[in-house]
Design an enzyme around this catalytic site. Structure first.
Site, mmCIF file in Angstrom:
data_model
loop_
_atom_site.group_PDB
_atom_site.id
_atom_site.type_symbol
_atom_site.label_atom_id
_atom_site.label_comp_id
_atom_site.label_asym_id
_atom_site.label_seq_id
_atom_site.Cartn_x
_atom_site.Cartn_y
_atom_site.Cartn_z
ATOM 1 N N GLU A 1 -75.327 -109.876 -28.534
ATOM 2 C CA GLU A 1 -76.118 -108.985 -29.368
ATOM 3 C C GLU A 1 -75.102 -107.986 -29.919
ATOM 4 O O GLU A 1 -74.663 -107.080 -29.200
ATOM 5 C CB GLU A 1 -77.196 -108.269 -28.554
ATOM 6 N N ASP B 1 -76.647 -108.516 -23.790
ATOM 7 C CA ASP B 1 -77.350 -107.400 -24.392
ATOM 8 C C ASP B 1 -76.365 -106.301 -24.790
ATOM 9 O O ASP B 1 -75.456 -105.962 -24.028
ATOM 10 C CB ASP B 1 -78.367 -106.869 -23.375
#
Length: 691
Positions: A381, A345
């Protein structure tokens, strides 16, 4: 108990069969106390000062401490927020290396190192003990019987199809999963769920965060919670709320069962921030252990945090001991829990240095040379909220990346926007404009239309506007940039024309996703028309909004399971879709990787790419094997039927239609090369070449 110096070599609590070694890093602490608790975590039994400090690791060995022992730390040092230090020995702190947690966090003002409501805010000091309402770490025995037959599936990248799911949300409403297993790790590997994944043809399940997390106090007060789990407390312990008893063993049992079924397990991991938030957040672990080491602080005012994540603070992987913690965590989940990969993330934050994002940052360099991580899938990401945070295409060759450029272009295209065929051609062929450099291959592009964050596929074609009122933020949260199309009516409707169009557009998106080169990612529930009622930010909805609704399972209008299965089989049938080589055009010997065609089957010229408001695109992917067949793909996003000609290619005299998203009954007809036919409005067609 007999206390000896122990060893600084392995951080955390390490049981060796006779006793337990405790080791904690803190560069700025003055003293570290280990607190031992009873089996319920209510009563502190003993407080032991760790006797040794070696290279900023505080350590000690207790000969009679065994698995099951509950513990925490109290760390002494200066409370000087203006200098970046927030030590408060009145606060029981969780070991960053805890492998299992006991109890639950009960919110109170005692979890804050300062006096809530004080005029001096975080510059004040709170002396209350928070231990009674604090989670405790548990000493564990890491051994586990994986069985003689347990083997990792090791799916090649080119064959990978990812299915993103939430542990609880996936099975909470699934009627064929035993009630006691719904919403748990065990539910993921129940026979019904495994059968569903195998039927779809997905190879890899990617789980939203299972690192132990807490619910923000503000959300709890609203009777909500951090449902998605992006509020990490511990990077080593599995979230206990998804297990009936021992979360670590429950999770490993699930991994073993999924592996037995040939399904990989990836984890969405959140190393960019923690649940401690900004300077007004609680003191639960890293902040009280060594705030100045673990977090990025503003150089000119270290009372405050450099926030690249939008969550109040950012974890500082430029510090070697913080980097060690993250690397130890990644290796732990691979070696001890046998996971097959990670989606990181806001990965840009992990690769930041003093001058911003750095492709040679310590974290990326450490991952590049690590032999354990060389065998697993790594997905970034590739953005955060800091300056220069958008880095799609910027990660090293070992990485794949979420490609939001694919998502945006395909949403705009199938929502009716014209003049996109040039970009669509790139997105359908693995976005070479972004990823074809430095030895990277098409698998670098992880293509997706929907993920946990944003509209579901059903909502993408049911709502023009977000409807996040249930989040309690007056619909201000969530993205306004959705590129959605409600097809003429906002929300549910019984109008047959609208429901037919919505279903066809969903099929078009799924078809493109699985015909596109790169690595496809499917959001759990999209195959059965799962809706969140227009909520595009269901992070706090641990309820009917956030859970996958399986009510459409088997219904004629909404269930697209068989269609997804058809598309994954088609993807397996044509290796050129799964190619790990970048496409080229015509070659000197007459062969080709891809040929882009006008509706009259002529090769496209520059002027054809600039066709005003163009919504029709067709191309042939050449065979990659001597006995293989080409595939001819037609995308018609126009609201009207468009006539086109089947291409004439050397050796291939006919074309067999294998896909028609507008009319499944026409997906099996044969056509002679050079024949003319029609692409229905808003449709995806595919044809296999035949000699």
């Amino acid at each position: 108990m007999r206390l000896t110096a122990g060893s600084p070599a392995r951080l955390g609590a390490s049981w060796d069969g006779r006793g337990t070694n405790f080791a904690l890093f803190s560069a700025n602490a003055e003293k570290v106390e280990l607190c031992l608790f009873d089996g319920q975590g209510r009563r502190e039994l003993e407080r032991v000062e760790l006797p040794e400090r070696t290279e900023d690791v505080w350590h000690g060995y207790l000969n009679d401490v065994s698995p099951g022992q509950l513990y925490g730390y109290r760390v002494h040092g200066p409370y000087a927020p203006e200098r970046g230090h927030r030590f408060n020995c009145n606060k029981l702190l969780l070991d960053p290396y805890a492998k299992r947690l006991a109890g639950r966090l009960v919110w109170s003002d005692a979890h804050f190192a300062f006096r809530i409501g004080s005029p001096r805010e975080d510059l004040s000091f709170d002396r209350r003990d928070n231990a009674r309402g604090m989670l405790k770490a548990v000493v564990v025995d890491e051994t586990f019987n994986w069985g003689r037959r347990e083997m990792r599936p090791t799916i090649p990248w080119e064959d990978t199809i990812i299915y993103e799911a939430h542990v609880k949300g996936l099975t909470q409403k699934r009627g064929d999963v035993p009630p006691g297993l719904r919403g748990t790790y065990g539910g993921l590997s129940s026979p019904a769920m495994i059968a569903h994944l195998k039927r779809l043809g997905v190879t890899t399940i990617e789980l939203l965060p299972i690192h132990a997390f807490i619910d923000d106090r503000l959300l709890v007060e609203k009777k909500l919670g951090n449902y998605w789990g992006y509020n990490t407390l511990s990077y080593f312990a599995p979230e206990p709320r998804y297990a009936q008893d021992n979360a670590l063993d429950s999770f490993r049992t699930t991994v073993a069962r999924l592996h037995d079924a040939g399904i990989e397990v990836m984890l969405d991991v959140v190393y960019n921030h923690t649940c401690e938030g900004n300077h007004l957040g609680p003191t639960l672990s890293l902040r009280g252990i060594d705030n100045a080491s673990y977090y990025w602080l503003k150089p000119d005012n270290p009372r405050f945090y450099d926030d690249f994540t939008g969550c109040g603070s950012s974890v500082n992987l430029a510090h070697p001991r913080v980097l060690q913690m993250v690397m130890d965590s990644l290796r732990y989940w691979v070696e001890v829990c046998h996971v097959d990969g990670f989606r990181l993330d806001l990965a840009t934050t992990l690769a930041r240095g003093p001058n911003g994002f750095d492709r040679n940052a310590p974290f990326l360099t450490a991952v590049r040379q690590d032999p354990v991580l060389a065998s697993v899938k790594l997905v970034a990401e590739p953005w955060d909220l800091g300056l220069g945070g958008y880095q799609v295409g910027g990660f090293p060759s070992q990485w794949s990346e979420w490609n939001d450029r694919y998502r945006s272009a395909m949403r705009r295209y199938w929502s009716g926007e014209g003049s996109l065929i040039g970009e669509i051609s790139s997105r359908m062929t693995a976005s070479s404009d972004l990823f074809h450099h430095d030895g990277r291959s098409p698998r670098a592009s992880v293509n997706h239309i929907t993920v946990h964050d944003g509209f579901t596929l059903a909502d993408l074609f049911s709502y023009n506007e977000k409807h996040n009122e249930a989040n309690g933020e007056d619909n201000r949260d969530g993205s306004n940039d959705n590129h959605s199309n409600n097809c003429g009516h906002e929300g549910p409707t019984d109008d047959p024309e609208i429901t037919t169009l919505r279903r066809q557009l969903r099929k078009n998106q799924l078809a493109c996703l699985l015909l596109a080169q790169g690595t496809p990612l499917i959001l759990a529930g999209d195959e059965v028309g799962n809706s969140q009622g227009g909520n595009n930010n269901a992070y706090c909805q641990d309820n009917e909004i956030g859970w996958v609704g399986w009510d459409n399972l088997g219904s004629e209008g909404e269930d697209l399971i068989d269609f997804v299965a058809q598309m994954t089989e088609l993807r397996r049938r044509f290796p050129q879709i799964r190619s790990q080589r970048w496409l080229d055009g015509r070659r000197p010997d007459g062969s080709y990787g891809a040929v882009w065609l006008t509706p009259t089957a002529e090769e496209m010229k520059e002027s054809d790419w600039q066709f005003p408001e163009g919504r029709f695109l067709s191309y042939v992917l050449g065979p990659v094997e001597p006995e293989g067949a080409p595939i001819f793909i037609v995308l018609n996003a126009a609201p009207q039927e468009i006539a086109f000609t089947l291409p004439k290619l050397t050796e291939y005299k006919s074309w067999q239609q294998v896909l028609n998203t507008a009319d499944a009954s026409r997906a099996s007809g044969g056509f002679a090369a050079g024949a003319e036919t029609q692409a229905p409005p808003r449709s995806v067609l595919a044809f296999a070449g035949s000699r």
